[in-house]
Design an enzyme around this catalytic site. Structure first.
Site, PDB file in Angstrom:
ATOM      1  N   GLU A   1     -10.095  -1.503   5.475  1.00 52.84           N
ATOM      2  CA  GLU A   1      -8.958  -1.631   6.388  1.00 52.84           C
ATOM      3  C   GLU A   1      -9.399  -1.513   7.839  1.00 52.84           C
ATOM      4  O   GLU A   1      -9.002  -2.295   8.691  1.00 52.84           O
ATOM      5  CB  GLU A   1      -7.925  -0.550   6.076  1.00 52.84           C
TER       6      GLU A   1
ATOM      7  N   GLN B   1       0.824  -1.220   0.000  1.00 50.64           N
ATOM      8  CA  GLN B   1       0.000   0.000   0.000  1.00 50.64           C
ATOM      9  C   GLN B   1       0.854   1.263   0.000  1.00 50.64           C
ATOM     10  O   GLN B   1       1.707   1.425   0.880  1.00 50.64           O
ATOM     11  CB  GLN B   1      -0.909   0.008   1.227  1.00 50.64           C
TER      12      GLN B   1
END
Length: 414
Positions: free
Chosen positions: A258, A136
């Protein structure tokens, strides 16, 4: 044996019970002895890596990867309740419930929600197979939790983007061959506009793609994240998800995934750790010490709170509603991250001087590593302070934090 205390208060539907039976039978028939009781360390040996790879392949062939994705995209379309049941069954016989990491939990949901049909066909199957492994690229040194303040830029050059800038805290970079990142593609647009969400290959045709990872060592001595530098890295325009300059909503889908991930069954790991600590304390002859029992009681009670919070989420899912909303994701992140930190502190306290002794070569045991690693858990994924602001402002309707007073603001206007 379940590591939790009381039985579940959830009245499961017939289909959910049938699914539990299906998973239980499949595990009994297919989980090899080599994965039973296997703990996946943060830095596995080549031998453990090979065991994990074989188990991952078995799960993939059984369509037990990316199970929450819709069937049309290669998943099984499992509901939140069914995913929780699956987690419980893997935990019950103590085998690792492997996933495809960020590709499955963060990138996949964003692609499914915002990508074109062609992009879905191109990017989702490689995540399921394990061919594409993502890291990420969101955080930046000058932006912190204010994600929209990013300065990494990309310009359109014919049919591709050329990317320059810096990211930081890139988790999992050492295994990844793809990075999903946010870049500013229109510097003149308002703060939350002019941003694009793009999937960038780390190498192209076996050659570096202008992306340099500089590992950052944790207190544990391991480097699980890095600084990331883009120097004329390129990505096809076709790799932009959600449309050029329209990546903010795609990013919000990723962040929502997330913060809400695994909230229904997070307690399973906490109870396992709790009973592990109880065994260690008992072996030291401390289990009857009232001060020790008080701390263990706190750990158990808080794990029960997390367990029932998970049940509440499951009940919401079972009713056909989404547990989402910024509030649920944020409040769950606050609960489990603060619990983990305190749990590790208690463990270090109860283990006494033994907790200060490390092995040859600065090798840490599980609790020492947990203590050090969990210092960061209230920071990554949006700090606890940011999460509390989200709950306060978006759920409770409280006024926003006052903006800092500029040094150039006339005092009469303060």
């Amino acid at each position: 044996m379940s590591t939790t205390g009381a039985p579940s208060p959830i009245a499961y539907s017939e289909s959910a019970l049938s699914f539990r039976k299906e998973i239980r039978i499949w595990l009994a028939d297919n989980a090899p002895d080599e994965v039973r009781g296997l703990r996946v360390p943060r830095e596995p040996s080549p031998e453990i890596e090979a065991v994990i790879a074989r188990w991952a392949q078995t799960l993939t062939e059984a369509r037990l990867m990316c199970v929450a994705w819709p069937e049309e995209y290669g998943g099984r379309g499992l509901s939140g309740v069914e995913v929780a049941i699956m987690n419980e069954e893997f935990d019950r016989i103590d085998v690792p419930r492997l996933t495809r990491g960020m590709g499955e939990s963060l990138v996949g949901p964003a692609i499914i929600a915002h990508a074109t049909p062609e992009q879905k066909r191109r990017f989702l199957p490689p995540i399921i197979s394990g061919e594409h492994v993502y890291c990420q690229g969101f955080s930046e040194p000058g932006a912190g939790s204010d994600l929209a303040s990013l300065t990494t830029s990309a310009i359109v050059d014919a049919d591709r983007l050329v990317i320059n800038g810096q990211k930081v805290w890139t988790s999992g970079f050492f295994k990844a061959n793809m990075i999903f990142t946010l870049v500013r593609t229109n510097p003149d647009a308002p703060k939350h506009h002019g941003i694009s969400y793009v999937l960038v290959p780390i190498t192209i045709d076996g050659k570096p793609n202008g992306i340099e990872f500089r590992p950052i060592n944790r207190m544990t001595g391991l480097a699980h994240f890095s600084e990331t530098f883009f120097a004329d890295a390129v990505a096809p325009l076709d790799n932009v998800i959600g449309g050029l300059n329209h990546g903010w909503q795609t990013a919000m889908t990723t962040l929502g995934s997330e913060r809400g991930a695994s909230a229904t069954t997070a307690h399973l790991a906490f109870f396992r750790r709790f009973w592990q600590l109880v065994g260690q304390v008992r072996a030291r002859g401390l289990i009857d010490d009232v001060r020790v029992r008080e701390q263990l009681a706190w750990m158990y009670a808080e794990a029960e709170v997390l367990r029932y919070t998970g049940f509440q989420l499951m009940a919401t899912l079972a009713s056909g509603n989404t547990p989402g909303g910024a509030g649920n994701g944020s409040s769950n992140k606050i609960r489990w991250s603060e619990y983990e930190r305190r749990m590790a502190e208690i463990a270090m306290d109860l283990l006494g001087p033994d907790s200060l002794v490390v092995g040859p070569g600065y090798e840490l045991d599980e609790w020492q590593e947990e203590f050090l690693v969990t210092r960061s858990h209230t920071i990554w994924g949006g700090t606890a302070e940011v999460q509390r602001n989200i709950v306060g402002e978006r759920v409770l309707g409280l006024p926003k934090d006052p903006q800092p007073i500029s040094s150039t603001t006339p005092r009469g206007n303060q």
